[in-house]
Write an enzyme that holds these catalytic residues in place. Structure first.
Site, PDB file in Angstrom:
ATOM      1  N   ASP A   1       0.884  -1.160   0.000  1.00  0.00           N
ATOM      2  CA  ASP A   1       0.000   0.000   0.000  1.00  0.00           C
ATOM      3  C   ASP A   1       0.919   1.205   0.000  1.00  0.00           C
ATOM      4  OD1 ASP A   1      -1.647   2.152   0.539  1.00  0.00           O
ATOM      5  OD2 ASP A   1      -2.893   1.076   1.990  1.00  0.00           O
ATOM      6  N   HIS A   2       0.999   1.908  -1.123  1.00  0.00           N
ATOM      7  CA  HIS A   2       2.002   2.965  -1.247  1.00  0.00           C
ATOM      8  C   HIS A   2       1.809   4.078  -0.231  1.00  0.00           C
ATOM      9  CE1 HIS A   2      -1.189   4.893  -3.656  1.00  0.00           C
ATOM     10  NE2 HIS A   2      -0.588   6.031  -3.358  1.00  0.00           N
TER      11      HIS A   2
ATOM     12  N   HIS B   1      -6.243   2.509   2.145  1.00  0.00           N
ATOM     13  CA  HIS B   1      -5.487   3.699   2.544  1.00  0.00           C
ATOM     14  C   HIS B   1      -6.041   4.352   3.810  1.00  0.00           C
ATOM     15  CE1 HIS B   1      -3.637   3.109  -1.226  1.00  0.00           C
ATOM     16  NE2 HIS B   1      -4.447   3.830  -1.968  1.00  0.00           N
TER      17      HIS B   1
END
Length: 524
Positions: free
Chosen positions: A190-191, A253
């Site tokens: 998950d960036h 996110h």
């Protein structure tokens, strides 16, 4: 606060096998990340990158595509041709149809040849699936069938979101992956977790003793987490019109940031201990029934409007979007974490496309001071705020109350104590941090299966409510606005309002106006 790649631990020798090597993610993020790690000395001199995709290319053509990607997207330019040649000589390419198991045996032969030429001591292999998620299970099964995962060293798998469509599909996918890889070998990326200020949340919380006694429901009135975008769906409509903002942002996110804010201090400085505490937050997260959803969740969709002075189309007018699409492009939600630390504190989330600005921010609002005190006779003293700006302008600010200078009367005004993380070319981007972490075996900022499963169990009833008669109606908002009116009403029910998020402006002073204006008047 930045971490230069010059200071990180060198990754061990390895073969990096990149599926989807001709795709957009590889061009924009992965090749530039590998190049920056190389320049910073974070890659072993004994490494290989094997690009894999369906497109017919030879190695020379593939290397040129890597060069083009570096020149267009890398934060660091190519310093000289000698450095470039040393970097690119480690790259090779294999054309492969992922649905053809026999092709994986050809890939195995290629990798074995590369490793033999490199003279490896250990066959460490990293498999990165930068491709559509429907191929994840097929690729891992075929990797096993041709013995690609029976190497002598370690093996690891990195996969991009979305991880499943709901809990059931995620569980089925996880079972497929676990036939080949152990849980500790699976790195769900998950960036957002690679961003500087997201990783800094732990430092802010646990390295500053002033926050320890006030990080709870005794001092905090509410928490607001915003992730807004100015862009529409662009070329993602075929995916987005099925997923929507709930699955695209909230399930991963946004809940990740909730966990970082709400978690307990880990018992030890080990990645599993940190992830254990994050999971406890999800276990304490109050789940809503489908009937409850309309009282706590808002769904919206953008209409035509003006953004930065230009007219932009509504969502239903975008390419590849149905004329009567019910897909939400905006979600606001009120969450509760039912444990001793956070009982009664609402966590407000909002995310959407085509909003007034691009910003990811976390606002911690502390309780109001009691009325009828010397400095607060009318009860209009401003609340203290801790603001963590994740992007695009990274930084932290703390708003306090102080006497207005030069005034005889006791006039109290908000004073901002601010740290701003200026753009720093030496600071690694999110994918650089996360790729390096995976290569050295640090899974702290990757998502574990129990996190994924609990997140889906929370989101699934909301998704079902969105598609039923009992769920919240779709509220429309103009492009360039702050979202639908119903999102404001959600907080007004509790006596709060959304604090304005950062909006890019021509001058530094203009950037400060929205939040400070709101604080000075205690109004949005």
């Amino acid at each position: 606060m930045s971490n230069s790649t010059q200071k990180v631990t060198e990754a061990p020798e390895h073969t990096f096998v990149l599926f989807g090597a001709t795709g957009d993610l590889a061009q924009r993020k992965l090749f530039p990340a590998l190049f920056s790690l190389y320049l910073g000395g974070a890659l072993s001199s004994q490494y290989s990158v094997v690009g894999v995709a369906r497109r017919k290319l030879d190695t020379a053509e593939f290397r040129q595509k890597v060069r083009d990607a570096i020149e267009e997207f890398s934060r660091q330019p190519v310093p000289d041709e000698n450095t470039w040649n040393q970097f690119i000589q480690h790259f090779s390419y294999v054309a492969l149809d992922v649905n053809n198991a026999n092709h994986f045996c050809d890939l195995d032969d290629h990798i074995s040849k590369v490793e033999k030429e490199r003279g490896v001591e250990e066959q460490n292999r990293m498999f990165y699936l930068a491709m559509a998620p429907e191929f994840f299970g097929t690729v891992t099964t075929n990797l096993k069938s041709c013995n690609l995962t029976k190497n002598q060293g370690w093996k690891r798998l990195i996969i991009e979101k979305p991880f499943g469509w709901d809990y059931q599909s995620a569980e089925e996918l996880n079972k497929e992956l676990r036939q080949v890889f152990e849980e500790e070998e699976i790195y769900r990326i998950d960036h957002y977790l690679g961003k500087e200020m997201v990783q800094n949340i732990e430092v802010i919380r646990f390295a500053n003793s002033i926050f320890r006694p006030v990080w709870n429901n005794q001092a905090i009135a509410n928490v607001q987490i915003t992730s807004s975008e100015t862009v529409g769906v662009e070329d993602r409509a075929s995916y987005y019109d099925k997923a929507g903002a709930l699955r695209d942002m909230i399930q991963n996110h946004m809940l990740q940031m909730v966990m970082m804010i709400a978690m307990e201090p880990p018992s030890r400085l080990k990645n599993e201990a940190i992830r254990d505490e994050k999971v406890k937050v999800l276990r304490s997260l109050r789940r809503y029934s489908e009937i409850d959803v309309k009282d706590h969740v808002v769904r919206g969709q953008y209409q035509a409007g003006k953004l930065k002075g230009e007219q932009v189309p509504g969502y239903r007018d975008e390419n590849n979007v149905d004329d009567d699409s019910q897909t939400e492009t905006f979600v606001a939600a009120r969450l509760y974490i039912d444990n001793f630390r956070w009982a009664g504190v609402p966590f407000y989330l909002r995310t959407g496309k085509r909003l007034a600005g691009k910003s990811t921010e976390i606002v911690i609002q502390f309780h109001d001071m009691p009325k009828n005190l010397y400095f607060n006779p009318n009860g209009n003293l401003n609340p203290n705020l801790l603001v963590i700006r994740v992007s695009p302008a990274e930084g932290i600010s703390l708003l306090l109350n102080a006497k207005h200078p030069g005034q005889n009367e006791e006039t109290v005004v908000p004073v901002k104590m601010e740290f701003s993380q200026e753009e720093d070319k030496s600071s690694p981007e999110a994918y650089e941090r996360l790729l390096h972490d995976a290569l050295v075996g640090d899974s702290t900022f990757f998502t574990r299966w129990d996190e994924v499963s609990l997140a889906w169990k929370f989101v699934d009833p909301i998704a079902r409510a969105f598609n039923s008669d009992v769920g919240p109606e779709l509220s429309f908002y103009d492009a360039g606005s702050y979202g639908p009116k119903r999102a404001d009403e959600l907080l007004q029910e509790d006596g709060f309002f959304w604090w304005p998020f950062h909006v890019e402006a021509p001058s530094a002073e203009a950037k400060k106006e929205p939040l400070e204006a709101a604080v000075s008047t205690k109004q949005p």
